[in-house]
Design a protein around this motif. Structure first.
Motif, PDB file in Angstrom:
ATOM      1  N   VAL A  24     -75.172  38.683   4.393  1.00 51.06           N
ATOM      2  CA  VAL A  24     -75.751  37.344   4.405  1.00 51.06           C
ATOM      3  C   VAL A  24     -77.082  37.431   4.904  1.00 51.06           C
ATOM      4  O   VAL A  24     -77.863  36.523   4.798  1.00 51.06           O
ATOM      5  N   ALA A  25     -77.481  38.253   6.045  1.00 49.58           N
ATOM      6  CA  ALA A  25     -78.544  38.402   6.591  1.00 49.58           C
ATOM      7  C   ALA A  25     -79.661  38.591   5.304  1.00 49.58           C
ATOM      8  O   ALA A  25     -80.760  38.276   5.318  1.00 49.58           O
ATOM      9  N   MET A  26     -79.406  39.672   4.750  1.00 50.97           N
ATOM     10  CA  MET A  26     -80.233  39.750   3.552  1.00 50.97           C
ATOM     11  C   MET A  26     -80.627  38.467   2.641  1.00 50.97           C
ATOM     12  O   MET A  26     -81.744  38.276   2.134  1.00 50.97           O
ATOM     13  N   ALA A  27     -79.452  37.794   2.517  1.00 51.36           N
ATOM     14  CA  ALA A  27     -79.543  36.523   1.780  1.00 51.36           C
ATOM     15  C   ALA A  27     -80.349  35.457   2.392  1.00 51.36           C
ATOM     16  O   ALA A  27     -81.230  34.782   1.674  1.00 51.36           O
ATOM     17  N   TYR A  28     -80.583  35.188   3.572  1.00 55.04           N
ATOM     18  CA  TYR A  28     -80.996  34.196   4.158  1.00 55.04           C
ATOM     19  C   TYR A  28     -82.352  34.762   4.762  1.00 55.04           C
ATOM     20  O   TYR A  28     -83.453  33.605   4.949  1.00 55.04           O
ATOM     21  N   GLU A  29     -82.576  35.856   4.928  1.00 52.74           N
ATOM     22  CA  GLU A  29     -83.962  36.211   5.606  1.00 52.74           C
ATOM     23  C   GLU A  29     -85.148  35.806   4.807  1.00 52.74           C
ATOM     24  O   GLU A  29     -86.214  35.265   5.468  1.00 52.74           O
ATOM     25  N   PRO A  30     -85.237  35.978   3.441  1.00 56.07           N
ATOM     26  CA  PRO A  30     -86.365  35.548   2.737  1.00 56.07           C
ATOM     27  C   PRO A  30     -86.638  33.929   3.119  1.00 56.07           C
ATOM     28  O   PRO A  30     -87.856  33.667   3.060  1.00 56.07           O
ATOM     29  N   ILE A  31     -85.538  33.142   3.211  1.00 56.45           N
ATOM     30  CA  ILE A  31     -86.019  31.805   3.384  1.00 56.45           C
ATOM     31  C   ILE A  31     -86.599  31.476   4.925  1.00 56.45           C
ATOM     32  O   ILE A  31     -87.360  30.983   4.873  1.00 56.45           O
ATOM     33  N   LEU A  32     -86.215  32.291   5.895  1.00 59.02           N
ATOM     34  CA  LEU A  32     -86.513  32.191   7.154  1.00 59.02           C
ATOM     35  C   LEU A  32     -88.118  32.540   7.025  1.00 59.02           C
ATOM     36  O   LEU A  32     -88.959  31.870   7.584  1.00 59.02           O
ATOM     37  N   LEU A  33     -88.534  33.828   6.641  1.00 59.84           N
ATOM     38  CA  LEU A  33     -89.877  34.319   6.242  1.00 59.84           C
ATOM     39  C   LEU A  33     -90.734  33.331   5.745  1.00 59.84           C
ATOM     40  O   LEU A  33     -91.907  32.804   6.223  1.00 59.84           O
ATOM     41  N   LEU A  34     -90.221  32.868   4.613  1.00 63.31           N
ATOM     42  CA  LEU A  34     -90.881  31.653   3.731  1.00 63.31           C
ATOM     43  C   LEU A  34     -91.376  30.391   4.481  1.00 63.31           C
ATOM     44  O   LEU A  34     -92.406  29.873   4.539  1.00 63.31           O
ATOM     45  N   ALA A  35     -90.050  30.001   5.351  1.00 68.70           N
ATOM     46  CA  ALA A  35     -90.561  28.878   6.226  1.00 68.70           C
ATOM     47  C   ALA A  35     -91.509  29.035   7.328  1.00 68.70           C
ATOM     48  O   ALA A  35     -92.481  28.366   7.283  1.00 68.70           O
ATOM     49  N   ALA A  36     -91.539  30.346   7.931  1.00 68.05           N
ATOM     50  CA  ALA A  36     -92.901  30.544   8.725  1.00 68.05           C
ATOM     51  C   ALA A  36     -94.108  30.492   7.952  1.00 68.05           C
ATOM     52  O   ALA A  36     -95.051  30.066   8.196  1.00 68.05           O
ATOM     53  N   ILE A  37     -94.225  31.314   6.531  1.00 70.93           N
ATOM     54  CA  ILE A  37     -95.289  31.317   5.939  1.00 70.93           C
ATOM     55  C   ILE A  37     -96.074  29.840   5.614  1.00 70.93           C
ATOM     56  O   ILE A  37     -97.067  29.536   5.470  1.00 70.93           O
ATOM     57  N   ALA A  38     -94.698  29.043   5.109  1.00 67.15           N
ATOM     58  CA  ALA A  38     -95.231  27.801   4.858  1.00 67.15           C
ATOM     59  C   ALA A  38     -95.690  26.775   6.149  1.00 67.15           C
ATOM     60  O   ALA A  38     -96.829  26.155   5.764  1.00 67.15           O
ATOM     61  N   PHE A  39     -95.297  27.067   7.175  1.00 67.04           N
ATOM     62  CA  PHE A  39     -95.522  26.334   8.226  1.00 67.04           C
ATOM     63  C   PHE A  39     -97.313  26.770   8.427  1.00 67.04           C
ATOM     64  O   PHE A  39     -98.038  25.832   8.965  1.00 67.04           O
ATOM     65  N   TYR A  40     -97.462  28.134   8.264  1.00 64.95           N
ATOM     66  CA  TYR A  40     -98.667  28.518   8.575  1.00 64.95           C
ATOM     67  C   TYR A  40     -99.668  28.136   7.560  1.00 64.95           C
ATOM     68  O   TYR A  40    -100.957  27.751   8.050  1.00 64.95           O
ATOM     69  N   LEU A  41     -99.315  27.949   6.414  1.00 63.86           N
ATOM     70  CA  LEU A  41    -100.130  27.460   5.277  1.00 63.86           C
ATOM     71  C   LEU A  41    -100.528  25.861   5.510  1.00 63.86           C
ATOM     72  O   LEU A  41    -101.604  25.490   5.160  1.00 63.86           O
ATOM     73  N   GLN A  42     -99.371  25.288   5.949  1.00 60.27           N
ATOM     74  CA  GLN A  42     -99.717  23.955   6.255  1.00 60.27           C
ATOM     75  C   GLN A  42    -100.510  23.614   7.630  1.00 60.27           C
ATOM     76  O   GLN A  42    -101.438  22.626   7.485  1.00 60.27           O
ATOM     77  N   THR A  43    -100.121  24.558   8.771  1.00 60.09           N
ATOM     78  CA  THR A  43    -100.800  23.915   9.908  1.00 60.09           C
ATOM     79  C   THR A  43    -101.916  24.876  10.363  1.00 60.09           C
ATOM     80  O   THR A  43    -102.611  24.607  11.441  1.00 60.09           O
TER      81      THR A  43
END
Lengths: 638, 289
Positions: free
Chosen positions: B125-144
């Motif tokens: 399950v961790a393998m399934a959700y981890e990309p989403i968490l990292l992508l969220a962090a990246i998206a925050f960075y790109l936005q802010t």
């Protein structure tokens, strides 16, 4: 400069001594003393030249001729061996390379003289430390290991003098690669490392070993031919053959871009990137010190060293050029696919090999991005990977000799059989992918620079690859940590050399994290400032003091917390619940009174991440990427 | 955000998060009961449970398990404090992974087949959700333009509008992260889901109490991450974030009761498809903007 020459030559002298030494005791003494001298001399050189990059005037026709003669002899030897073992691709490539180098030597190189054959800068110093310290430690470990190895393979002739000759020659050649300004010299050492690893992989002379060594040779000969082709273009178009003038070139020019492209391909082959990653997987048939050496401090690190060196040329006017995109794509795809393939492996050394390929992929991407931040992350990854991976390989080697298997499934309950080794291995694995260890911190920096570069393929590869990486490491760690009794404790017979090397490497893993800001400030950052012409302030926002302290606090906490608590409990220890009447933790009485053994395997998801499937996809895609980029550059389309 | 503010916020989290988390857990159980046509326990039941765990006889299956669980609790708390102190989002995620690894080791170390299978499923399950968490962090960075949570929370405009894809993906990952059905593969709060108790099979007494408390801390931090999508440095953003976070939790409770457990293949496939389509898609849009 004499100290540098001494450092380069000494391992080879030690190698020759070891070649003629027969006795166990004498070999141990020579190997250990020379290792100490190599470590001391590399630390001395690092101390002496740190922060003072310089080139040395050194030019000698004789040395050049000797190198050429050695190259021809080695080339003929390769062709001869290829014929004997009926490996015709290697023979063909060997002949092509021989013809090319003869033509190059007598026609193209005429009149081109490099005054400064040697140089040293901060990146070379870091590499010298990696090669000198970690390489020597592996050699020391090999002393004990090879004694056990010979006992296991008692029926076979004792070829250990040859083995140790190759190990120490390898170190000399690696020093040569990182210190040569003259690209012809560099090429010579480059080929020596190829041949040394060829001989090391084929050491046991079984069919598998011979096949794998020839696979390594074939691929690396292709790399050698690319390197030589780059030299030929450079000689005929620019009339220069040294690193400094290559790096001073303008990557907007078509021929220079082609040179960079060819050298990058040579570097990626040496760094075991897809499509040729299989050579590094095949290399694990050799005795474990060989794998440790190839994976951590030598061979593959020569590849990433060259790529990092070339990284400023992967940018044209601040944007990645065709070669930059090629390198980034190959590295990114390799990182993702190699991490996936690691999931499907039960063989510990194969998992380590895939992880090496993946991490090298990450460094390759960093070089391809070519921004100062990315290259900084790449350098740090190189260092941390060398330390951690050597530790892990040596752990697996020792475990293999004592539990008789390198299969992760058989390491079930290693925690009860070899407690100290299991803890060291767990620390090593944690250092590969968890905060607050160096690999993760560098990966963090890499991620930031990937995002800044805005190339979405590498971002996606990193994001998915990281998730996969945690998966395969953690499931291995879980196997080790399981407290189940399977067999007796068997740690007593581990040789003292092995323990001392483990101790030093563990300390190094921790020191690297603690000394991280220092290494960055005194080695990585100055080199990047010189290579890219940028200033300190604009670099590495990661070294934000606040974050740095936090990482350090976490590390200290992780070291200190276990000391009073680990393994001690005041509670009553009771057996597990096993859906029946438990006999002990491994067996229970099930229905109908049958005694049932508990066995458990990890999941390997062969259907999803089987290496055959993953490997094919990776080979096809990366081959196309490389071919397209090189043809585009050579044809002047990019 | 000044240092003092950061320290105060971290302290507030340290003290209030277990209370809030406990209440949320109680609400969860009450609501679930009502959805299943039961009366349900009092809201304070999770607290009573933990107190009872503390008083149970102290037994364990080996000498290292409690240590691992204690480390899990410790690093969950550290993660949360770092989050509320406005530190680097990536570092927060990495620390959370470190804590998570300790929990998995705790489950593995007992050697019980049930808890080991639970641990392996947790890993899937961790393998399934981890990309989403990292992508969220990246998206925050790109936005802010920053990974620092303090900067993200005080940036202009609600991030959720340009990050809508990532936000939906994050809600999807939240189901996995909170171990709610259909992705409660590693352990479940519902008796009908597991034959034995998954990862926690061999945990008892205080160990189990520590685990419960860590869940309280972790849930609050995850909901704060939901709220972060709405924070724009004003009270309005804060209020909207708070409301949406509570709604998100209620939604998870609803999903929890509305689905049967799915196979791990579904978790992995769907998690990665969501990450690829909504997460990477959103990142591409941000890169092009």
């Amino acid at each position: 400069m004499n100290d540098i020459l001494f450092m380069m030559a000494f391992p080879f002298i030690a190698a020759c001594l070891l070649l003629v030494t027969r006795g166990d005791r004498a070999r141990a003494v020579i190997a250990e003393v020379s290792a100490a001298i190599i470590i001391a001399s590399s630390v001395w050189v690092a101390w002496n030249y740190l922060g003072e990059p310089q080139a040395f005037e050194f030019h000698s026709e004789t040395v050049g001729l000797m190198m050429f003669a050695a190259e021809v002899i080695l080339g003929l030897a390769v062709v001869g061996l290829g014929v004997r073992h009926r490996k015709y691709p290697a023979v063909a490539l060997g002949i092509v390379q021989l013809c090319m180098s003869v033509y190059f030597e007598f026609v193209l190189k005429e009149g081109i003289e490099t005054e400064h054959a040697l140089y040293i800068d901060d990146l070379s110093i870091l590499m010298v430390l990696i090669i000198g310290v970690i390489g020597s430690l592996i050699c020391v470990y090999a002393v004990g290991y090879m004694r056990d190895f010979q006992e296991y393979h008692g029926g076979e002739p004792d070829r250990r003098p040859w083995f140790f000759f190759l190990l120490y020659t390898f170190l000399s050649a690696m020093f040569g690669i990182v210190l040569s300004n003259d690209l012809v010299w560099m090429f010579f050492f480059w080929e020596v490392t190829t041949l040394c690893s060829f001989a090391l992989i084929g050491y046991t002379r079984t069919d598998e070993a011979v096949n794998n060594s020839f696979r390594q040779l074939t691929f690396n000969l292709v790399g050698g031919i690319c390197f030589l082709a780059a030299l030929m273009v450079m000689a005929s178009e620019y009339g220069r053959l040294d690193m400094v003038s290559l790096l001073a070139g303008d990557s907007g020019e078509r021929w220079l871009l082609l040179i960079v492209g060819l050298l990058a391909v040579a570097g990626m082959i040496k760094a075991a990137q897809m499509p040729v990653h299989t050579w590094l997987l095949g290399a694990m048939v050799a005795p474990t010190p060989t794998s440790a050496l190839l994976h951590s401090s030598t061979m593959v690190k020569a590849g990433v060293f060259l790529l990092l060196k070339l990284s400023p040329l992967m940018l044209t006017d601040g944007d990645p050029n065709a070669i930059g995109y090629m390198v980034m794509s190959v590295g990114g795809i390799t990182f993702l696919l190699a991490s996936m393939a690691a999931i499907s492996q039960t063989n510990a050394k194969r998992v380590l090999a895939y992880s090496t390929i993946a991490n090298l992929g990450l460094i390759v991407v960093c070089a391809g991005i070519g921004t100062p931040e990315a290259v900084w992350a790449g350098i740090m990854l190189t260092l941390f990977h060398a330390v951690t991976k050597s530790l892990l390989f040596l752990c697996v080697g020792t475990a293999e000799h004592h539990i008789g298997s390198r299969d992760i499934e058989d390491m079930d309950g290693l925690f009860t059989r070899m407690p100290k080794l299991a803890i060291i291995m767990i620390v090593g694995i944690a250092a590969m992918f968890l905060a607050p260890f160096g690999m993760l911190i560098s990966k963090w920096a890499a991620l930031t620079s990937f995002v800044d570069s805005g190339y979405v393929l590498t971002i996606a590869c990193l994001v998915f690859g990281s998730a996969v990486t945690s998966f395969y490491w953690t499931k291995w760690m879980g196997k080790l940590a399981a407290v189940v009794v399977r067999g007796e404790e068997c740690e007593g017979t581990v040789r003292p050399q092995e323990w001392s090397v483990f101790a030093v490497l563990c300390v190094l893993v921790l020191l690297c994290v603690i000394g991280y800001p220092l290494i960055s400030e005194h080695i990585a950052v100055p080199w990047i400032e010189g290579a890219f012409g940028v200033f300190h302030e604009s670099l590495v926002p990661l070294l934000d003091v606040e974050n740095m302290y936090l990482v350090l606090i976490m590390l200290v906490a992780l070291i200190l917390i276990p000391l009073p608590f680990f393994g001690r409990t005041k509670r009553r220890v009771v057996p597990n619940y096993l859906s029946g009447v438990g006999i002990d933790n491994n067996t229970y009485t099930g229905s109908m009174g049958a005694t049932v053994d508990v066995t458990l395997r990890n999941w390997y998801m062969e259907d999803w991440f089987g290496e055959r499937r993953i490997g094919r996809i990776g080979e096809a895609v990366t081959l196309v990427v490389i071919a397209v980029a090189i043809i585009a550059v050579a044809g002047g389309f990019a | 955000m000044s240092d003092i503010e950061a320290i105060i916020l971290a302290l507030v989290y340290l003290i209030l998060a277990p209370v809030a988390g406990c209440v949320l857990a109680g609400v969860d159980r009450k609501l679930s009961a009502r959805m299943q046509g039961r009366r349900g326990p009092p809201i304070r039941q999770p607290y009573y449970d933990v107190r009872k765990f503390m008083e149970k006889e102290q037994i364990t299956s080996n000498g290292v398990q409690d240590f691992y669980v204690a480390c899990y609790l410790l690093f969950v708390i550290v993660t949360g404090c770092m989050f509320f102190a406005g530190m680097d989002l990536l570092l927060v995620l990495f620390t959370l992974t470190l804590g998570e690894t300790f929990l998995i080791l705790a489950a593995y170390c007992s050697g019980s087949p049930f808890s080991q299978v639970g641990a392996q499923r947790e890993l899937y399950v961790a393998m399934a959700y981890e990309p989403i968490l990292l992508l969220a962090a990246i998206a925050f960075y790109l936005q802010t333009g920053s990974f620092a949570i303090g900067d993200i929370a005080s940036s202009d405009g609600m991030a959720v509008i340009p990050l809508i894809g990532v936000f939906v993906a994050f809600l999807y990952a939240l189901t996995m992260k909170l171990r709610k059905s259909p992705f409660d593969l590693s352990m479940s709060h519902h008796a009908h889901q597991d034959l034995v108790r998954g990862m926690t099979t061999e945990f008892s007494g205080r160990t189990l109490a520590m685990l419960e408390v860590s869940h309280w801390y972790e849930n609050i931090m995850l909901l704060a991450l939901v709220a972060l999508f709405f924070m724009d440095g004003t009270w309005v953003g804060f209020a909207v974030g708070l409301v949406v976070a509570v709604l998100a939790y209620l939604l998870e409770v609803y999903i929890d009761n509305g689905f049967a457990r799915m196979k791990w293949q579904t978790a992995l496939k769907s998690g990665w498809v969501v990450a690829l389509v909504l997460g990477v898609g959103n990142v591409i849009v941000l890169l092009l903007m």
